[in-house]
Design a protein around this motif. Structure first.
Motif, PDB file in Angstrom:
ATOM      1  N   MET A 229       5.077  24.765   6.069  1.00 14.59           N
ATOM      2  CA  MET A 229       6.351  24.482   6.714  1.00 14.59           C
ATOM      3  C   MET A 229       6.896  23.163   6.166  1.00 14.59           C
ATOM      4  O   MET A 229       6.163  22.391   5.526  1.00 14.59           O
ATOM      5  N   GLU A 230       8.177  22.910   6.423  1.00 15.56           N
ATOM      6  CA  GLU A 230       8.768  21.653   5.950  1.00 15.56           C
ATOM      7  C   GLU A 230       9.731  21.084   6.982  1.00 15.56           C
ATOM      8  O   GLU A 230      10.592  21.794   7.510  1.00 15.56           O
ATOM      9  N   LEU A 231       9.557  19.800   7.241  1.00 20.09           N
ATOM     10  CA  LEU A 231      10.494  19.033   8.054  1.00 20.09           C
ATOM     11  C   LEU A 231      11.488  18.321   7.142  1.00 20.09           C
ATOM     12  O   LEU A 231      11.141  17.897   6.041  1.00 20.09           O
ATOM     13  N   ASN A 232      12.714  18.189   7.607  1.00 17.92           N
ATOM     14  CA  ASN A 232      13.714  17.454   6.856  1.00 17.92           C
ATOM     15  C   ASN A 232      14.639  16.756   7.844  1.00 17.92           C
ATOM     16  O   ASN A 232      14.583  17.024   9.054  1.00 17.92           O
ATOM     17  N   SER A 233      15.490  15.881   7.340  1.00 20.76           N
ATOM     18  CA  SER A 233      16.282  15.043   8.236  1.00 20.76           C
ATOM     19  C   SER A 233      17.558  14.566   7.562  1.00 20.76           C
ATOM     20  O   SER A 233      17.608  14.423   6.336  1.00 20.76           O
ATOM     21  N   LEU A 234      18.572  14.299   8.366  1.00 16.37           N
ATOM     22  CA  LEU A 234      19.808  13.707   7.867  1.00 16.37           C
ATOM     23  C   LEU A 234      19.813  12.188   8.030  1.00 16.37           C
ATOM     24  O   LEU A 234      20.754  11.518   7.605  1.00 16.37           O
ATOM     25  N   SER A 235      18.767  11.636   8.624  1.00 14.29           N
ATOM     26  CA  SER A 235      18.740  10.216   8.969  1.00 14.29           C
ATOM     27  C   SER A 235      18.912   9.310   7.768  1.00 14.29           C
ATOM     28  O   SER A 235      19.745   8.393   7.762  1.00 14.29           O
ATOM     29  N   LYS A 236      18.116   9.538   6.729  1.00 14.07           N
ATOM     30  CA  LYS A 236      18.144   8.670   5.565  1.00 14.07           C
ATOM     31  C   LYS A 236      19.194   9.118   4.561  1.00 14.07           C
ATOM     32  O   LYS A 236      19.925   8.301   3.988  1.00 14.07           O
ATOM     33  N   SER A 237      19.286  10.417   4.329  1.00 13.23           N
ATOM     34  CA  SER A 237      20.167  10.940   3.289  1.00 13.23           C
ATOM     35  C   SER A 237      21.638  10.705   3.581  1.00 13.23           C
ATOM     36  O   SER A 237      22.450  10.576   2.662  1.00 13.23           O
ATOM     37  N   PHE A 238      22.001  10.654   4.865  1.00 10.19           N
ATOM     38  CA  PHE A 238      23.413  10.521   5.233  1.00 10.19           C
ATOM     39  C   PHE A 238      23.683   9.343   6.167  1.00 10.19           C
ATOM     40  O   PHE A 238      24.732   9.288   6.807  1.00 10.19           O
ATOM     41  N   ASN A 239      22.724   8.414   6.281  1.00 11.51           N
ATOM     42  CA  ASN A 239      22.887   7.241   7.151  1.00 11.51           C
ATOM     43  C   ASN A 239      23.161   7.643   8.599  1.00 11.51           C
ATOM     44  O   ASN A 239      23.990   7.043   9.277  1.00 11.51           O
ATOM     45  N   MET A 240      22.441   8.653   9.062  1.00 16.54           N
ATOM     46  CA  MET A 240      22.679   9.186  10.403  1.00 16.54           C
ATOM     47  C   MET A 240      21.437   9.071  11.291  1.00 16.54           C
ATOM     48  O   MET A 240      21.162   9.933  12.120  1.00 16.54           O
ATOM     49  N   ALA A 241      20.683   7.970  11.121  1.00 10.37           N
ATOM     50  CA  ALA A 241      19.415   7.828  11.842  1.00 10.37           C
ATOM     51  C   ALA A 241      19.589   7.926  13.359  1.00 10.37           C
ATOM     52  O   ALA A 241      18.811   8.582  14.053  1.00 10.37           O
ATOM     53  N   GLY A 242      20.628   7.267  13.889  1.00 11.39           N
ATOM     54  CA  GLY A 242      20.832   7.272  15.334  1.00 11.39           C
ATOM     55  C   GLY A 242      21.387   8.572  15.887  1.00 11.39           C
ATOM     56  O   GLY A 242      21.384   8.787  17.099  1.00 11.39           O
ATOM     57  N   ALA A 277      27.054  17.128  11.608  1.00 14.52           N
ATOM     58  CA  ALA A 277      25.959  17.482  10.705  1.00 14.52           C
ATOM     59  C   ALA A 277      26.376  18.574   9.732  1.00 14.52           C
ATOM     60  O   ALA A 277      26.002  18.553   8.550  1.00 14.52           O
ATOM     61  N   VAL A 278      27.150  19.541  10.211  1.00 11.79           N
ATOM     62  CA  VAL A 278      27.655  20.605   9.331  1.00 11.79           C
ATOM     63  C   VAL A 278      28.449  19.997   8.186  1.00 11.79           C
ATOM     64  O   VAL A 278      28.255  20.340   7.012  1.00 11.79           O
ATOM     65  N   LYS A 279      29.334  19.060   8.501  1.00 10.36           N
ATOM     66  CA  LYS A 279      30.157  18.427   7.469  1.00 10.36           C
ATOM     67  C   LYS A 279      29.296  17.642   6.482  1.00 10.36           C
ATOM     68  O   LYS A 279      29.531  17.676   5.266  1.00 10.36           O
ATOM     69  N   ALA A 280      28.294  16.933   6.989  1.00 14.88           N
ATOM     70  CA  ALA A 280      27.409  16.163   6.105  1.00 14.88           C
ATOM     71  C   ALA A 280      26.715  17.067   5.099  1.00 14.88           C
ATOM     72  O   ALA A 280      26.660  16.766   3.896  1.00 14.88           O
ATOM     73  N   LEU A 281      26.203  18.176   5.564  1.00 14.06           N
ATOM     74  CA  LEU A 281      25.451  19.085   4.693  1.00 14.06           C
ATOM     75  C   LEU A 281      26.335  19.767   3.654  1.00 14.06           C
ATOM     76  O   LEU A 281      25.835  20.304   2.662  1.00 14.06           O
ATOM     77  N   GLN A 282      27.645  19.711   3.874  1.00 12.66           N
ATOM     78  CA  GLN A 282      28.580  20.345   2.943  1.00 12.66           C
ATOM     79  C   GLN A 282      29.162  19.362   1.919  1.00 12.66           C
ATOM     80  O   GLN A 282      29.934  19.764   1.056  1.00 12.66           O
ATOM     81  N   LEU A 283      28.790  18.086   1.987  1.00 10.63           N
ATOM     82  CA  LEU A 283      29.331  17.093   1.068  1.00 10.63           C
ATOM     83  C   LEU A 283      28.913  17.378  -0.374  1.00 10.63           C
ATOM     84  O   LEU A 283      27.872  17.986  -0.635  1.00 10.63           O
ATOM     85  N   SER A 284      29.687  16.873  -1.312  1.00 11.47           N
ATOM     86  CA  SER A 284      29.387  17.069  -2.729  1.00 11.47           C
ATOM     87  C   SER A 284      28.306  16.101  -3.190  1.00 11.47           C
ATOM     88  O   SER A 284      27.956  15.136  -2.495  1.00 11.47           O
ATOM     89  N   ASP A 285      27.823  16.308  -4.423  1.00 11.17           N
ATOM     90  CA  ASP A 285      26.804  15.443  -5.007  1.00 11.17           C
ATOM     91  C   ASP A 285      27.267  13.995  -5.123  1.00 11.17           C
ATOM     92  O   ASP A 285      26.446  13.087  -5.203  1.00 11.17           O
ATOM     93  N   GLU A 286      28.567  13.781  -5.148  1.00 13.18           N
ATOM     94  CA  GLU A 286      29.104  12.434  -5.332  1.00 13.18           C
ATOM     95  C   GLU A 286      28.592  11.479  -4.264  1.00 13.18           C
ATOM     96  O   GLU A 286      28.403  10.283  -4.514  1.00 13.18           O
ATOM     97  N   TRP A 287      28.390  12.002  -3.049  1.00 12.74           N
ATOM     98  CA  TRP A 287      27.882  11.161  -1.966  1.00 12.74           C
ATOM     99  C   TRP A 287      26.536  10.547  -2.354  1.00 12.74           C
ATOM    100  O   TRP A 287      26.333   9.338  -2.211  1.00 12.74           O
ATOM    101  N   PHE A 288      25.611  11.351  -2.871  1.00 13.75           N
ATOM    102  CA  PHE A 288      24.286  10.859  -3.227  1.00 13.75           C
ATOM    103  C   PHE A 288      24.340   9.927  -4.434  1.00 13.75           C
ATOM    104  O   PHE A 288      23.602   8.945  -4.497  1.00 13.75           O
ATOM    105  N   VAL A 289      25.206  10.224  -5.384  1.00 18.12           N
ATOM    106  CA  VAL A 289      25.356   9.364  -6.563  1.00 18.12           C
ATOM    107  C   VAL A 289      25.776   7.962  -6.139  1.00 18.12           C
ATOM    108  O   VAL A 289      25.174   6.951  -6.551  1.00 18.12           O
ATOM    109  N   ASN A 290      26.792   7.878  -5.297  1.00 20.56           N
ATOM    110  CA  ASN A 290      27.286   6.574  -4.847  1.00 20.56           C
ATOM    111  C   ASN A 290      26.259   5.846  -3.979  1.00 20.56           C
ATOM    112  O   ASN A 290      26.075   4.625  -4.104  1.00 20.56           O
TER     113      ASN A 290
END
Length: 381
Positions: A229-242, A277-290
């Motif tokens: 199984m795998e756990l994943n999170s938006l906390s670090k990848s999208f600055n959404m820890a809280g 969260a839906v919107k975050a997961l739909q962002l383009s690669d540019e978010w991670f590059v920046n």
């Protein structure tokens, strides 16, 4: 009132206590710079905040939500896995939204562990794996990770040591605190190990996009193992820890088992958070590059700080931290105290992650370049 015996197996979380101490020092007028904790100091994407705010206007925004998340969120999660990890998941029964992946550690453990079962926990590793196992009266069996082995487990050695009564194995790649990345070949070997020994291997995967251009999943691209199984999170990848938004992926019957626990412990996530969260997961690669350009710039300064302290950091680390070995002949714990009390700088001692971390310290990238420059100035003064 006498507390439950299970509380005897755990202590208050290190950062819970230490951050109170840092706050007390600040109240005394000490200008403490915090390079200890991995809480993103950056804002989430504005589109995500807008989506969350717009979610407040939804006709059912303030009602109870489905225990397994709204369909739009599950679909966004499976699309995300397909796009970045090349793993095809069924949105209906192979993905489960969570109120943060930390919640998932408890729910998975409650779903699969009986009293006395053994749990393989990495050393060094995230302390919550150990504390949750203790709360459930399972037996923790540490497996050592070593810099000479690039902080990867020796699976053959584990089998020789014996795996009787082992029910769960926690892994965490990219690894916290060392920043080591796994490979596809390693994940394939780990899956074969899990199936051969009938152990549930769970990869905790919240750091795969930070300082890393090749995110990997332990999950097979087109079939689900009963033992992975795998756990994943938006906390670090999208600055959404809280925000507390995570996910769990795996085969349908394992997801169903965890849902039985989850549905008896909480209700569905607040609708606006799911919409964001839906919107975050739909962002383009540019978010991670920046995002990674910014972290890369901070990391250069932290590595300069590490060098000034005569510590040693291995190259190629990913994630939100720099893991560094203390100077020969100097106690890592002593170095941490020296920095806190003499230089008003808080960094994390490696011992909190296990015995294998005792000679190391961890520096967070969750601080502005100006703050890191100030920390460097204090050390040089």
């Amino acid at each position: 009132m006498k507390t439950a015996e299970r509380l005897e197996s755990v202590q208050e979380y290190y950062f819970s206590k230490k951050l109170r101490e840092v706050a007390a020092l600040r109240e005394q007028g000490k200008p403490v710079i915090n390079l200890g904790i991995g809480s993103p100091d950056l804002a989430p994407p504005q589109q995500v905040v807008d989506a969350m705010q717009n979610g407040l206007k939804h006709s059912k925004a303030h009602q109870y939500q489905p225990y397994k998340g709204i369909p739009e969120l599950r679909n966004a999660m499976t699309d995300f896995y397909s796009r970045y990890y090349h793993v095809d998941l069924h949105a209906e029964n192979e993905i489960l939204p969570l109120m943060g992946s930390k919640e998932g550690i408890m729910h998975i453990s409650m779903a699969f562990l009986n009293k006395g079962d053994k749990v393989l926990v990495p050393d060094p590793g995230y302390p919550t794996y150990t504390s949750v196992s203790g709360l459930l009266q399972a037996e923790v069996q540490k497996y050592t990770l070593d810099e000479s082995q690039n902080w990867l487990p020796d699976l053959e050695k584990l089998e020789k040591q014996g795996l009787e009564n082992v029910k769960i194995m926690w892994v965490n790649y990219p690894h916290m605190p060392t920043g080591t990345k796994a490979t596809t070949d390693f994940f394939e070997k780990l899956t074969a190990f899990a199936e051969k020994n009938e152990i549930l291997v769970v990869n905790d995967n919240p750091y795969s996009f930070i300082q890393n251009t090749e995110p990997l999943s332990i999950l097979d691209s087109d079939k689900r193992s009963d033992y992975v199984m795998e756990l994943n999170s938006l906390s670090k990848s999208f600055n959404m820890a809280g925000w507390r938004v995570g996910m769990l992926a795996g085969c349908p019957k394992n997801i169903e088992a965890v849902l039985k626990v989850k549905s008896n412990m909480d209700s569905g996530m607040f609708y606006p958070l799911q919409a964001g969260a839906v919107k975050a997961l739909q962002l383009s690669d540019e978010w991670f590059v920046n995002l990674n350009e910014l972290y890369s710039s901070r990391k250069k300064k932290v590595l300069e700080l590490v060098k000034t302290l005569n510590c040693e950091a291995a190259p190629g680390q990913s994630g939100l931290f720099v893991w560094a070995k203390a100077p020969a002949g100097k106690s890592a714990e002593g170095l941490v105290d020296e920095l806190l009390y003499d230089k008003d700088l808080f960094v994390t001692p490696g011992f909190i992650f296990g015995e294998q971390g005792r000679d190391y310290v961890r520096f967070s990238l969750c601080a502005t370049e100006e703050m890191i420059d100030e920390a460097l100035k204090r050390i040089r003064s």
